[in-house]
Motif scaffolding. Structure first.
Motif, PDB file in Angstrom:
ATOM      1  N   ASP A   1       0.874  -1.173   0.000  1.00 61.22           N
ATOM      2  CA  ASP A   1       0.000   0.000   0.000  1.00 61.22           C
ATOM      3  C   ASP A   1       0.909   1.219   0.000  1.00 61.22           C
ATOM      4  O   ASP A   1       1.303   1.734   1.049  1.00 61.22           O
ATOM      5  CB  ASP A   1      -0.904  -0.020   1.232  1.00 61.22           C
ATOM      6  CG  ASP A   1      -2.012   1.025   1.150  1.00 61.22           C
ATOM      7  OD1 ASP A   1      -2.490   1.290   0.029  1.00 61.22           O
ATOM      8  OD2 ASP A   1      -2.398   1.566   2.198  1.00 61.22           O
ATOM      9  N   HIS A   2       1.281   1.656  -1.191  1.00 59.33           N
ATOM     10  CA  HIS A   2       2.298   2.688  -1.357  1.00 59.33           C
ATOM     11  C   HIS A   2       1.880   3.641  -2.470  1.00 59.33           C
ATOM     12  O   HIS A   2       1.198   3.244  -3.417  1.00 59.33           O
ATOM     13  CB  HIS A   2       3.652   2.032  -1.679  1.00 59.33           C
ATOM     14  CG  HIS A   2       4.824   2.952  -1.601  1.00 59.33           C
ATOM     15  ND1 HIS A   2       5.157   3.817  -2.605  1.00 59.33           N
ATOM     16  CD2 HIS A   2       5.747   3.132  -0.620  1.00 59.33           C
ATOM     17  CE1 HIS A   2       6.237   4.501  -2.265  1.00 59.33           C
ATOM     18  NE2 HIS A   2       6.614   4.109  -1.062  1.00 59.33           N
ATOM     19  N   ALA A   3       2.311   4.879  -2.377  1.00 57.30           N
ATOM     20  CA  ALA A   3       1.913   5.890  -3.365  1.00 57.30           C
ATOM     21  C   ALA A   3       2.531   5.639  -4.736  1.00 57.30           C
ATOM     22  O   ALA A   3       1.945   6.007  -5.760  1.00 57.30           O
ATOM     23  CB  ALA A   3       2.305   7.276  -2.860  1.00 57.30           C
ATOM     24  N   ASP A   4       3.712   5.016  -4.764  1.00 53.19           N
ATOM     25  CA  ASP A   4       4.421   4.856  -6.036  1.00 53.19           C
ATOM     26  C   ASP A   4       4.680   3.406  -6.434  1.00 53.19           C
ATOM     27  O   ASP A   4       4.650   3.084  -7.626  1.00 53.19           O
ATOM     28  CB  ASP A   4       5.770   5.593  -5.970  1.00 53.19           C
ATOM     29  CG  ASP A   4       5.611   7.075  -5.675  1.00 53.19           C
ATOM     30  OD1 ASP A   4       4.762   7.712  -6.331  1.00 53.19           O
ATOM     31  OD2 ASP A   4       6.324   7.586  -4.796  1.00 53.19           O
TER      32      ASP A   4
ATOM     33  N   LEU B   1       2.086  -1.695   4.747  1.00 55.52           N
ATOM     34  CA  LEU B   1       1.187  -0.546   4.741  1.00 55.52           C
ATOM     35  C   LEU B   1       2.024   0.713   4.946  1.00 55.52           C
ATOM     36  O   LEU B   1       2.516   0.976   6.034  1.00 55.52           O
ATOM     37  CB  LEU B   1       0.134  -0.711   5.833  1.00 55.52           C
ATOM     38  CG  LEU B   1      -0.593  -2.073   5.822  1.00 55.52           C
ATOM     39  CD1 LEU B   1      -1.632  -2.143   6.934  1.00 55.52           C
ATOM     40  CD2 LEU B   1      -1.232  -2.341   4.456  1.00 55.52           C
ATOM     41  N   GLN B   2       2.179   1.499   3.880  1.00 55.11           N
ATOM     42  CA  GLN B   2       3.165   2.573   3.856  1.00 55.11           C
ATOM     43  C   GLN B   2       2.583   3.962   3.580  1.00 55.11           C
ATOM     44  O   GLN B   2       3.299   4.873   3.200  1.00 55.11           O
ATOM     45  CB  GLN B   2       4.225   2.245   2.793  1.00 55.11           C
ATOM     46  CG  GLN B   2       4.912   0.906   3.041  1.00 55.11           C
ATOM     47  CD  GLN B   2       5.744   0.445   1.864  1.00 55.11           C
ATOM     48  OE1 GLN B   2       6.898   0.831   1.725  1.00 55.11           O
ATOM     49  NE2 GLN B   2       5.155  -0.372   1.006  1.00 55.11           N
TER      50      GLN B   2
ATOM     51  N   PHE C   1       3.160  -1.947   9.408  1.00 58.29           N
ATOM     52  CA  PHE C   1       3.108  -0.515   9.186  1.00 58.29           C
ATOM     53  C   PHE C   1       4.551  -0.042   9.038  1.00 58.29           C
ATOM     54  O   PHE C   1       5.330  -0.060   9.995  1.00 58.29           O
ATOM     55  CB  PHE C   1       2.409   0.191  10.352  1.00 58.29           C
ATOM     56  CG  PHE C   1       0.920  -0.012  10.356  1.00 58.29           C
ATOM     57  CD1 PHE C   1       0.072   0.894   9.746  1.00 58.29           C
ATOM     58  CD2 PHE C   1       0.359  -1.139  10.957  1.00 58.29           C
ATOM     59  CE1 PHE C   1      -1.306   0.696   9.737  1.00 58.29           C
ATOM     60  CE2 PHE C   1      -1.004  -1.347  10.953  1.00 58.29           C
ATOM     61  CZ  PHE C   1      -1.846  -0.427  10.338  1.00 58.29           C
ATOM     62  N   ILE C   2       4.905   0.369   7.836  1.00 57.68           N
ATOM     63  CA  ILE C   2       6.284   0.683   7.481  1.00 57.68           C
ATOM     64  C   ILE C   2       6.363   2.084   6.882  1.00 57.68           C
ATOM     65  O   ILE C   2       5.453   2.520   6.177  1.00 57.68           O
ATOM     66  CB  ILE C   2       6.811  -0.340   6.443  1.00 57.68           C
ATOM     67  CG1 ILE C   2       6.783  -1.758   7.010  1.00 57.68           C
ATOM     68  CG2 ILE C   2       8.207   0.018   5.962  1.00 57.68           C
ATOM     69  CD1 ILE C   2       7.804  -2.037   8.081  1.00 57.68           C
TER      70      ILE C   2
ATOM     71  N   ASN D   1       0.834   2.131  17.129  1.00 53.60           N
ATOM     72  CA  ASN D   1      -0.605   2.307  17.390  1.00 53.60           C
ATOM     73  C   ASN D   1      -1.425   1.659  16.288  1.00 53.60           C
ATOM     74  O   ASN D   1      -2.430   0.985  16.550  1.00 53.60           O
ATOM     75  CB  ASN D   1      -0.951   3.787  17.490  1.00 53.60           C
ATOM     76  CG  ASN D   1      -0.294   4.469  18.669  1.00 53.60           C
ATOM     77  OD1 ASN D   1       0.076   3.822  19.642  1.00 53.60           O
ATOM     78  ND2 ASN D   1      -0.139   5.782  18.600  1.00 53.60           N
ATOM     79  N   GLY D   2      -0.995   1.879  15.037  1.00 46.05           N
ATOM     80  CA  GLY D   2      -1.711   1.278  13.918  1.00 46.05           C
ATOM     81  C   GLY D   2      -1.683  -0.235  13.979  1.00 46.05           C
ATOM     82  O   GLY D   2      -2.693  -0.894  13.741  1.00 46.05           O
TER      83      GLY D   2
END
Length: 268
Positions: free
Chosen positions: A173-176, A192-193, A247-248, A257-258
């Motif tokens: 789950d990354h923008a690029d 999950l980035q 969560f990276i 927390n996530g």
């Protein structure tokens, strides 16, 4: 027989100054941070192994500090994947595997083989790399996951190769970077980035609930219907699968927390 695999959620590493006094209790010594983190979360992705080798005693020490069901995912050495010809990675792969990671025993989770964003998909060379990933190490079963970061990998041919060798690809789950939602192994590995430091839960609560739903779907042996596949016509056997979600990067300050909220959500 269980109808669902095990879902583990976690973070990248356990040493990060902003977590002191927030995730970690005040005055908790650094020596006890792994002990604490491993009892709050169910997995940790180790980034340090990407940059340098560790000693067998180090892996043994990590294993001794965590509870029975906790696992470490190890990022493989950059010397294995940052190369022009992947078929020549054999000696580097052997060196990484033989540094002592078997000391983790049952705490050894998936091994992550991460590629540079400039690395393009070359079918024959990529298959030669996959062929060099062993199924076991000193009697321990190994799980391998690759993280292609170039869009040229987003093809049915790549998915078929991964499935042939039972290697997962990161559901990123990354923008690029591309997301591989296709199931190609007996487990699923999500990174999950897209978190942000100004969001207390790293991800918005509604997105955590959405990912919890997706992870539970994977664990039950199905594929989420809201994620695009690179080989949509491929038939995948419906059987329980273990799932790992970390969560990276983005939102690292609140990543713990996530991870805790996601672990709670998948248990509901």
């Amino acid at each position: 027989m269980s109808t669902s695999g095990i879902i583990r959620t976690g973070i990248g590493g356990w040493t990060f100054d902003p977590w002191e006094g927030t995730f970690y209790p005040e005055k908790l010594t650094k020596k006890r941070q792994l002990e604490f983190a491993s009892r709050e979360l169910t997995a940790i992705e180790v980034n340090g192994t990407y940059y340098s080798s560790q000693k067998p005693a180090t892996f043994a020490k990590w294993a001794a500090e965590v509870p029975e069901n906790f696992v470490f995912s190890l990022k493989a050495s950059r010397y294995c994947t940052n190369r022009k010809v992947l078929a020549e990675a054999g000696p580097s792969i052997e060196k990484f595997l033989q540094q002592g990671i078997a000391e983790l025993g049952s705490h050894l989770g998936p091994i992550l083989w991460q590629f540079m964003g400039t690395k393009k998909f070359e079918p024959e060379d990529f298959e030669a790399f996959l062929q060099q990933l062993p199924k076991t190490l000193d009697g321990l079963p190994l799980r391998h996951v690759v993280e292609p970061r170039h869009e040229s990998f987003c093809t049915p041919e790549c998915v078929a190769l991964l499935s042939k060798y039972q290697v997962a690809a990161v559901c990123a789950d990354h923008a690029d970077y591309p997301m591989f939602a296709d199931v190609t192994a007996d487990f699923v590995y999500a990174r999950l980035q897209k978190g942000t430091d100004d969001m207390p839960s790293c991800y918005p609560p509604k997105d955590i609930d959405l990912w919890a739903k997706r992870l539970k779907t994977y664990a039950e042996g199905k594929v989420p219907d809201d994620l695009a596949l690179h080989a949509p016509d491929r038939q995948v056997p419906a059987k329980p699968r273990d799932v790992f979600a970390f969560f990276i990067s983005g939102g690292k300050v609140n990543a713990p927390n996530g991870a805790r909220l996601l672990q709670k959500a998948v248990a509901q």
